[in-house]
Design a protein around this motif. Structure first.
Motif, short mmCIF file in Angstrom:
data_model
loop_
_atom_site.label_atom_id
_atom_site.label_comp_id
_atom_site.label_asym_id
_atom_site.label_seq_id
_atom_site.Cartn_x
_atom_site.Cartn_y
_atom_site.Cartn_z
N GLN A 239 0.83 -1.21 0.00
CA GLN A 239 0.00 0.00 0.00
C GLN A 239 0.86 1.26 0.00
N THR A 281 -5.95 6.50 -7.26
CA THR A 281 -7.17 6.42 -6.44
C THR A 281 -7.87 5.08 -6.66
N ARG A 284 -5.91 2.30 -4.95
CA ARG A 284 -6.09 2.28 -3.49
C ARG A 284 -7.47 1.72 -3.12
N GLU A 288 -8.32 -1.75 -0.87
CA GLU A 288 -9.24 -1.85 0.26
C GLU A 288 -10.28 -2.95 0.02
N ILE A 335 -13.80 0.76 8.67
CA ILE A 335 -12.74 1.68 8.25
C ILE A 335 -12.44 1.51 6.77
N GLY A 336 -12.40 0.23 6.30
CA GLY A 336 -12.12 -0.03 4.89
C GLY A 336 -13.17 0.56 3.98
N GLN A 338 -15.28 3.00 4.71
CA GLN A 338 -15.23 4.46 4.81
C GLN A 338 -14.09 5.02 3.99
N SER A 339 -12.95 4.30 3.96
CA SER A 339 -11.80 4.74 3.18
C SER A 339 -12.13 4.75 1.69
N ASP A 342 -14.33 7.75 1.04
CA ASP A 342 -13.56 9.00 1.12
C ASP A 342 -12.70 9.19 -0.12
N ARG A 343 -12.05 8.11 -0.57
CA ARG A 343 -11.17 8.23 -1.74
C ARG A 343 -11.97 8.58 -2.99
N SER A 346 -13.22 12.21 -2.83
CA SER A 346 -12.15 13.19 -2.99
C SER A 346 -11.91 13.54 -4.45
#
Length: 369
Positions: A239, A281, A284, A288, A335-336, A338-339, A342-343, A346
């Motif tokens: 990562q 992006t 990533r 996840e 968390i994964g 949500q990540s 968010d990505r 963005s």
């Protein structure tokens, strides 16, 4: 407005542009200072990409008709100024005889148009590099004077230079971030990763040498936990420094799936020619999603679909694992998850989930570019 006032205004705008490091704040502050120090009453800025797609990035003092429904009349559709910009015909500040966006806002009776019926426009650029348009308007004004257009050109020149500067600064920051990621990845590999590997070998030796069954089970447990930690560390290093991304998005995702022990089936529609920012992006997000499959799905087969159009890219990652039930009222994203959200957001994108107990999970990510 006299020449001395113009000089003072340009000085104030220059000071703001030189001090600001955030693009959005810089553009917003510049148009507001322009309006405060001139006879112009409203302003908006479009960024226009290489494909000719425009994006409203800043505005100030818009009348109600143009603000209606999140500035939909400015966000959508075509117009003379953007068309001339795309064709390379807009070289300097110009009065617009008729504006389709303003006419559309007035005709749909979206609200008070504040006497705004025409506007002037000027390209934003630095040298040969073009970024978009600065548009200004005033109540009941059809044409702006030569001096007003000259002021507009001067402000546009300043803003274009600031856009270029902030862009270069951002590139330098991204390069520094990549270097730091690489350094951290090397340090983790050379220290923690090697230490975990040594503990794994020691525990394996303990299993083979111990005669007491309870001791053997203890060493076996240590070996298992250390191997899991080693796998997590390798994933973290991936990562931080995505090997293979230089060979393309799909190769990088396939390599990461292999590292996790997953079998990845891919299907691509369209030609993959994405900006590097969008490509990373998506990588990533894929990381996840694949991590979630390895940890929670209970299967090793994953499908990845990538569809690229002229305006956006759709990424779908699907498994036929355990799945999960989503209660919109009670569900708290991991968390994964949500990540991933968010990505995507963005980059102005969106994420949709489809999952059911025993029937797997499907993630749909759409990002404009």
């Amino acid at each position: 407005m006299d020449e001395q006032s113009n000089v003072t205004l340009l000085k104030e705008i220059a000071e703001l542009l030189n001090e600001e490091t955030d693009m959005a704040r810089m553009l917003d502050g510049a148009v507001r200072k322009l309006l405060a120090g001139s006879k112009f009453e409203t302003a908006w800025i479009f960024f226009i990409n290489d494909k000719g797609k425009h994006q409203l990035v800043a505005h100030a003092n818009l009348p109600q008709a143009l603000q209606d429904n999140d500035c939909k009349h400015l966000q959508k559709g075509g117009c003379w100024c953007v068309s001339r910009y795309r064709n390379g015909e807009l070289k300097k500040a110009s009065n617009i005889i008729a504006c389709q966006r303003i006419e559309s806002a007035i005709s749909t009776k979206a609200g008070d148009h504040g006497g705004i019926i025409h506007h002037a426009t000027v390209p934003l650029q630095s040298g040969e590099e073009k970024f978009g348009l600065l548009n200004i308007a005033a109540r009941d004004t059809i044409r702006f004077s030569t001096d007003e257009l000259a002021l507009l050109e001067s402000v546009a020149f300043q803003i274009g230079s600031a856009i270029k500067r902030i862009g270069l600064t951002k590139q330098e920051q991204e390069l520094a971030l990549v270097k730091e990621r690489n350094r951290l990845a090397r340090d983790l590999h050379d220290s923690v990763n090697q230490l975990l590997f040594s503990v794994t070998l020691t525990a394996r030796g303990g299993v083979e040498m111990a005669k007491d069954e309870e001791v053997r089970e203890t060493f076996s447990g240590i070996q298992h936990l250390t191997q899991e930690a080693l796998n997590e560390m390798r994933a973290l290093i991936w990562q931080l420094r995505p090997k293979g991304l230089e060979s393309g998005l799909l190769e990088a995702v396939k390599g990461y799936a292999d590292m996790l022990g997953l079998s990845l089936e891919t299907k691509v529609t369209g030609v993959i020619q994405l900006p590097s920012r969008i490509e990373e992006t998506l990588f990533r997000i894929s990381q996840e999603a694949l991590n979630n499959v390895r940890k929670h799905a209970g299967v090793s087969n994953v499908q990845l679909f990538l569809s690229v159009t002229s305006s956006d890219v759709l990424l779908v990652i699907k498994d036929e694992g355990r799945g999960f039930a989503i209660d919109e009222k009670r569900y708290v994203p991991s968390i994964g998850i949500q990540s991933i959200n968010d990505r995507a957001r963005s980059e102005g994108g969106s994420v949709d989930w489809s999952s059911e107990i025993g029937k797997g999970t499907e993630i749909l990510v759409r990002i404009p570019y």
